[in-house]
Design a protein around this motif. Structure first.
Motif, short mmCIF file in Angstrom:
data_model
loop_
_atom_site.label_atom_id
_atom_site.label_comp_id
_atom_site.label_asym_id
_atom_site.label_seq_id
_atom_site.Cartn_x
_atom_site.Cartn_y
_atom_site.Cartn_z
N GLY A 1 5.30 -8.02 -6.61
CA GLY A 1 4.86 -8.13 -8.34
C GLY A 1 3.95 -9.50 -8.64
N ALA A 2 3.73 -10.93 -8.12
CA ALA A 2 3.83 -11.73 -8.08
C ALA A 2 1.62 -12.07 -8.78
CB ALA A 2 4.12 -13.28 -7.90
N TRP A 3 1.35 -10.99 -8.34
CA TRP A 3 -0.17 -10.79 -8.73
C TRP A 3 -0.51 -9.88 -10.16
CZ3 TRP A 3 -0.97 -5.63 -8.52
CH2 TRP A 3 0.08 -4.98 -8.28
N ARG A 4 0.75 -9.33 -10.16
CA ARG A 4 0.31 -8.24 -11.15
C ARG A 4 0.30 -8.88 -12.87
NH1 ARG A 4 4.22 -5.53 -9.53
NH2 ARG A 4 3.58 -3.00 -8.49
N ARG B 1 -3.09 -5.62 -2.18
CA ARG B 1 -3.40 -5.31 -0.66
C ARG B 1 -2.67 -5.49 0.31
NH1 ARG B 1 -6.06 -6.90 3.18
NH2 ARG B 1 -7.23 -7.95 1.84
N THR B 2 -2.89 -6.52 0.40
CA THR B 2 -1.92 -7.11 1.17
C THR B 2 0.01 -7.54 0.90
OG1 THR B 2 -1.59 -9.70 0.24
CG2 THR B 2 -3.37 -9.38 1.89
N ARG C 1 0.62 -14.79 1.54
CA ARG C 1 0.56 -16.57 0.80
C ARG C 1 -0.72 -16.76 0.75
NH1 ARG C 1 2.77 -18.24 -2.43
NH2 ARG C 1 4.81 -18.13 -1.56
N ALA C 2 -1.57 -16.72 1.52
CA ALA C 2 -3.10 -17.35 1.71
C ALA C 2 -4.04 -16.82 0.94
CB ALA C 2 -4.55 -16.92 3.09
N ASN C 3 -3.59 -15.35 0.42
CA ASN C 3 -4.45 -14.57 -1.18
C ASN C 3 -3.55 -14.72 -2.12
OD1 ASN C 3 -6.19 -12.57 0.32
ND2 ASN C 3 -4.73 -11.18 0.55
N LEU C 4 -2.20 -15.09 -2.46
CA LEU C 4 -1.41 -15.65 -3.79
C LEU C 4 -1.66 -17.09 -3.55
CD1 LEU C 4 2.29 -14.11 -3.18
CD2 LEU C 4 1.20 -13.59 -4.53
#
Length: 158
Positions: free
Chosen positions: A153-156, A53-54, A26-29
């Motif tokens: 996959g939201a980071w893609r 990674r997370t 959550r923090a990374n997102l």
């Protein structure tokens, strides 16, 4: 797995790891989502890698929690095997006594058990009461991660 053989302890440790993994992801997102607004484009690619990674760590933690949950309930089930053998002997004795009393049906005990089921003694009702997890603190429901479900996959890049 988590340094203990007790399934309840393993589940508690796995659930704790799942919570930590969710918080880290959550923090990374949040950092990734904030980067474009802060006009910090140079950070987006490294933040995406961090999120990837997370997310993998979160998936692994969820899998470990599922496995520990299943192991706990499998152990509880297996602890009843000796009692099931005793019950099988009681059922055979009931059938034998029923025959001596003139009952010629093939399985009088089974008929009696079916009538008890009709009266409401079922696994579904037992589970609905929620009493299985009360003594151990282990929930009946398998662990899940709404964050992983909602943000997979939201980071893609788009």
């Amino acid at each position: 797995m988590f340094g203990t053989n007790d399934p309840a302890d393993r589940y508690q440790a796995a659930a704790k790891q799942l919570t930590k993994a969710e918080a880290a992801h959550r923090a990374n997102l949040d950092r990734l989502y904030a980067a474009p607004e802060a006009r910090n484009a140079a950070q987006i690619t490294p933040l995406r890698r961090d999120c990837e990674r997370t997310e993998r760590v979160l998936q692994d933690a969820l899998k470990a929690a599922h496995e520990a949950h299943r192991a706990y309930w499998a152990q509880r089930r297996d602890e009843l095997r000796d009692e099931l053998k005793r019950i099988a002997l009681v059922l055979a004795e009931y059938n034998a006594l029923a025959r001596l009393a003139g009952d010629t049906s093939p399985h009088p005990a089974q008929r009696h058990l079916q009538s008890l089921e009709i009266d409401g003694i079922t696994a579904e009702n037992y589970l609905a009461d929620g009493v299985l997890g009360e003594d151990s603190g282990i929930p009946q429901e398998a662990p899940d991660s709404a964050l992983l479900e909602d943000e997979l996959g939201a980071w893609r890049p788009f």
